[in-house]
Design an enzyme around this catalytic site. Structure first.
Site, PDB file in Angstrom:
ATOM      1  CG  ASP A 514      20.796  59.253  73.813  1.00 44.53           C
ATOM      2  OD1 ASP A 514      21.583  58.305  73.731  1.00 44.53           O
ATOM      3  OD2 ASP A 514      20.084  59.463  74.801  1.00 44.53           O
ATOM      4  CD  GLU A 515      17.904  56.367  75.011  1.00 43.78           C
ATOM      5  OE1 GLU A 515      18.101  55.583  75.945  1.00 43.78           O
ATOM      6  OE2 GLU A 515      17.028  57.258  75.039  1.00 43.78           O
ATOM      7  CB  VAL A 516      18.370  56.398  66.381  1.00 43.96           C
ATOM      8  CG1 VAL A 516      17.602  55.962  65.143  1.00 43.96           C
ATOM      9  CG2 VAL A 516      18.471  57.915  66.434  1.00 43.96           C
TER      10      VAL A 516
END
Length: 846
Positions: A514-516
């Site tokens: 998630d959310e790189v």
């Protein structure tokens, strides 16, 4: 002269060293006051904190810095010109006195104004976790004293006022308890036949010869003994009996339960089915029996045939950001089991904490599980989410030992719940990155260079610049490093060994995804080296597929499967020059489990879950709009929780339509009517895609969950509405094509549901397992013709009021009919059976 200078320096040092111990930072209280939204510019908010000295000595005018956490940005300059604000990393900020700050004497207060770069909506939007660091003790933080919040009455679109709540509740009618279905979640088939079975200690409990159902026998005995004043007798002759038998042909989680005047009969084909039958038996027991054991209990005669709609019914808890003890996990597992949820997704690692002991990598918990004042993260992680300046905060600091985790596994297994461990990578991994840096530093100091580098997760020469959604600039694992895969393999082996010690099956591990943020790895020497030797890696975007391909190989080699958030199986491409995500065809045949949260209305990814399911991925629906339990219930200053994705009162979980959630989407993230044009051109779920929706998951992220009480407030009773959608069959209102008829059917179902909540399930939760701190909704109020009318979301709760300006308590007058009152200061609150109250409702002055 040399000696005089030395003496003067010694005196100056002594004065400086003495300055800090003479004042106790605990004597400082802090009050946060939201002052005005859209000030000084649109989209900003003017705020103030007032620091008061309650001690007997003065706070010096300088020589210290106060640190705090904030989920939103704070501008550097203070309008009061007495401090300067600074940003460090993540959610850590500081304020340092300027020449405008004078000595704070005992009894004096100092007002400090600051500007947030967002509007204030609710109590979650403020600063928290204040602690002081003396200039001459730069590595030690001292927590300040009391913190409080001044009331604020913002004026913005979508604000939920007492009158709005009243309007929302006005069509909720009272249904007599006798007319309600007495098993929850709603069974496939439920029929009351009239009459009662009397449960007492003379009831015989028997079991068939099927050894697999012996566990069910033990569970029934424990249940009956917990609600009766006298324990049941063993091996007695009785005309009344509870029998449990194997029934071939029933699905693995199915059961049949029949109650007659002379006996209770349970049929199941597996221990799991028998267990769920017993949970339904618990549901049939009157809630009052959980308050005090009874001499005898009457159970209605019923015939029930039941099985779940979805085989995967999950609750995810984030313990990385704020830790929760093993004992609180047990309480969660108990309530999950009561409502027939079967997967506990444990988000064990985050930027702010690593919460599972891996014996081969001790720094993961000796460094990564601790938070205190730190600007370099060499020995602990920094304060975050209000955890304060030392490691004494039990939610900022803590982890599960191997023994603790085994206990959790056994406790869950006994309740037919699978524990899915999540190791968040490659983003949201700051705790792991800093822990492995600490390991590197320790071994380098011991002269063990090769061993030191073995598990590094970052390239010390990486000059990439990025910032995450949570404002971290150093939290992403460098997936180009070979040592990263040494680390991943060791963690997998460590987890697998714990499950083996517990003798509990492990089939998959969740590896996040998630959310790189953009910008990672761009200037990593390791990336440059990998790119030169791997032609399939042409950009940092390709590293995503490289990384998850490698992790998948490590898992498969150990007989395990991959699970992750939705970004894991996606491929980034472009349409007409615009970036879009599509299901990655390279991994579709692996049938990875993808948990999809991103259906944020208006952001363009509303159909992401359906794309993945249609593309062959196994999908668990975990939409932020409906199933994120860390979202505030509605837009009101006194309601805690984030709201970036939605406001999510209990109707959001209840109204969710898994196979057509476009249909149930009525309002946007601000609670305003939605523009349905956002669904034009979006993929619908195909019949094939429906076969890939394996289940549902509700999630409670931990940023604001700083106590067990807050955890239960945010979790309950919303988890019950989620359980209804995950277990119960597809309701008629969800499939009805006529909008008017669908709405009418929904209203009938909704009224029935809130009556079940208020009259059966909330009273049960008042006492079950010692009682839970579920959220009690505050009353709605309207004023008409000189009279106040009030109502509440759950019939069965008691409304009380005062007219003296004080908040109502459990002894205040009960509201039975409209209150005639024309003065100021009338207040209302809802109360449960134990006298716990809701937030106060204070209607506008008339």
């Amino acid at each position: 002269m040399r000696y005089l200078l030395a003496a003067l320096l010694s005196v100056c040092f002594s004065i400086s060293a003495m300055a800090s111990p003479n004042f106790n930072p605990k004597d400082l209280s802090v009050v946060w006051e939201p002052v005005k939204n859209d000030s000084p510019k649109p989209g900003q908010s003017l705020n103030a904190i007032t620091i008061t000295n309650h001690g007997k000595t003065s706070l010096p005018a300088s020589g210290w810095t106060i640190y705090f956490n904030s989920a939103r940005g704070v501008l550097e300059t203070s309008p009061t010109n007495n401090v300067k604000f600074g940003f460090h990393n993540g959610d850590l900020f500081s304020l340092t006195p300027t020449a405008g700050f004078t000595e704070l004497k005992p009894g004096q207060s100092e007002r400090i104004e600051f500007i947030d770069d967002d509007l204030v909506v609710n109590i979650t939007d403020g600063p928290e976790g204040f602690y002081l660091v003396w200039d001459d003790q730069p590595k030690k933080g001292y927590n300040l004293g009391d913190f409080s919040i001044k009331p604020f009455s913002p004026n913005y679109a979508g604000l939920v006022t007492p009158a709005v709540i009243y309007d929302q509740n006005k069509n909720i009618t009272d249904i007599p308890e006798a007319e309600l279905t007495k098993v929850f979640p709603t069974p496939v088939s439920y029929k009351e036949m009239g009459g009662y079975f009397t449960l007492d200690n003379n009831t015989l409990i028997g079991v068939s010869n099927d050894k697999n159902l012996q566990e069910g026998y033990n569970t029934i005995v424990a249940l009956v003994n917990s609600v009766l004043t006298k324990k049941v007798k063993v091996n007695i002759k009785s005309e009344k009996a509870i029998t449990l038998q194997y029934e071939e042909g029933l699905n693995s989680e199915a059961y049949e339960l029949s109650i007659f005047p002379n006996g209770i009969h349970i049929s199941a084909s597996t221990p799991t089915g028998a267990f769920y039958a017993i949970q339904s038996l618990k549901s049939l027991i009157s809630p009052s029996a959980y308050a005090h054991p009874q001499k005898e209990i009457q159970l209605p005669c019923v015939e029930i045939k039941d099985e779940p709609r979805f085989g995967y019914r999950a609750f995810m808890l984030d313990v990385g950001r704020n830790f929760h003890s093993k004992e609180e996990i047990f309480r969660i597992l108990d309530v999950m089991a009561l409502y027939k949820l079967n997967v506990f997704h444990l988000h064990l690692t985050e930027d702010e904490g690593w919460r599972l002991e891996i014996p081969a990598l001790p720094e993961l918990t000796s460094v990564g599980a601790k938070r205190a004042h730190s600007l370099d993260s060499k020995n602990t992680l920094p304060a975050s989410h209000g955890s304060g300046g030392d490691t004494g905060n039990g939610h900022g600091t803590g982890y599960y030992s191997v023994a603790d985790y085994i206990d959790i596994l056994h406790y869950a297994q006994a309740r037919h719940i699978t524990v899915l461990p999540e190791i968040e990578t490659p983003g949201h991994a700051r705790a792991a990155v800093k822990a492995m840096n600490a390991r590197y530093n320790r071994l380098m100091a011991e002269g063990k260079k090769e061993e030191a580098k073995k598990y590094l997760l970052s390239d010390q020469n990486d000059k990439s610049v990025y910032s995450t959604a949570q404002a971290w600039n150093d939290n992403v694992i460098d997936v180009s490093l070979p040592s990263t895969y040494n680390f991943i393999a060791t963690v997998i082996d460590g987890i697998k060994d714990i499950y083996k010690q517990a003798n509990v099956p492990l089939t998959e591990i969740h590896f996040g995804g998630d959310e790189v943020p953009r910008g990672v790895w761009e200037k990593s020497p390791a990336y440059a080296a990998l790119k030169a030797s791997h032609p399939e890696v042409q950009s940092t975007g390709d590293l995503w597929y490289y990384y998850y391909g490698k992790v998948n190989e490590l898992l498969k080699a150990r007989g395990l499967k991959m699970a992750g958030w939705e970004e894991m199986p996606l491929r980034r491409t472009k349409v007409d020059g615009q970036p879009v995500y599509i299901p990655n065809p390279d991994f579709a045949q692996e049938h990875w489990q993808s948990e999809v949260w991103n259906n944020t209305l208006g952001d363009g990814n509303e159909d992401l879950a359906y794309k993945l399911a249609n593309g062959g991925y196994h999908v668990v629906l975990s939409p932020v709009t409906n199933f994120y339990l860390d979202m505030a219930h509605y837009k009101s200053f006194d309601e805690p929780g984030y709201y970036w994705g939605a406001f999510a009162d209990i109707d959001k979980q209840f109204s969710f339509i898994p196979f057509d959630y476009f249909k149930n989407s009525k309002v946007d993230r601000n609670g305003l009517p939605i523009n349905r044009n956002i669904f034009i051109g979006k993929q619908r779920l195909t019949d094939y895609g429906k076969t890939n929706i394996i289940g549902l998951q509700c999630a409670l992220w931990g940023e604001n969950i700083k106590s067990n009480e807050r955890l239960e407030y945010m979790m309950l009773p919303r988890m019950l509405a989620f359980a209804e959608r995950a277990w119960a069959q597809d309701p008629a209102w969800a499939t009805e094509p006529n909008p008017a008829k669908s709405d009418s059917l929904y209203q009938v179902a909704w009224v029935n549901f809130v009556n079940v909540m208020g009259k059966r399930e909330l009273p049960r939760l008042d006492y079950f397992n010692g009682g839970y701190n579920y959220r009690i909704p505050k009353p709605g109020v309207t004023f008409k013709d000189g009279r106040y009318y009030t109502n509440v979301q759950f019939p069965g709760l008691t409304i009380r009021y005062t007219t003296n300006g004080k908040e109502p308590d459990a002894k205040s007058p009960v509201y039975n009919d409209a209150v005639t009152y024309t003065g100021d200061g009338i207040k209302f609150k809802s109360f449960d059976n134990k006298g716990r109250g809701s937030n106060v409702t204070e209607p506008a002055k008339q």
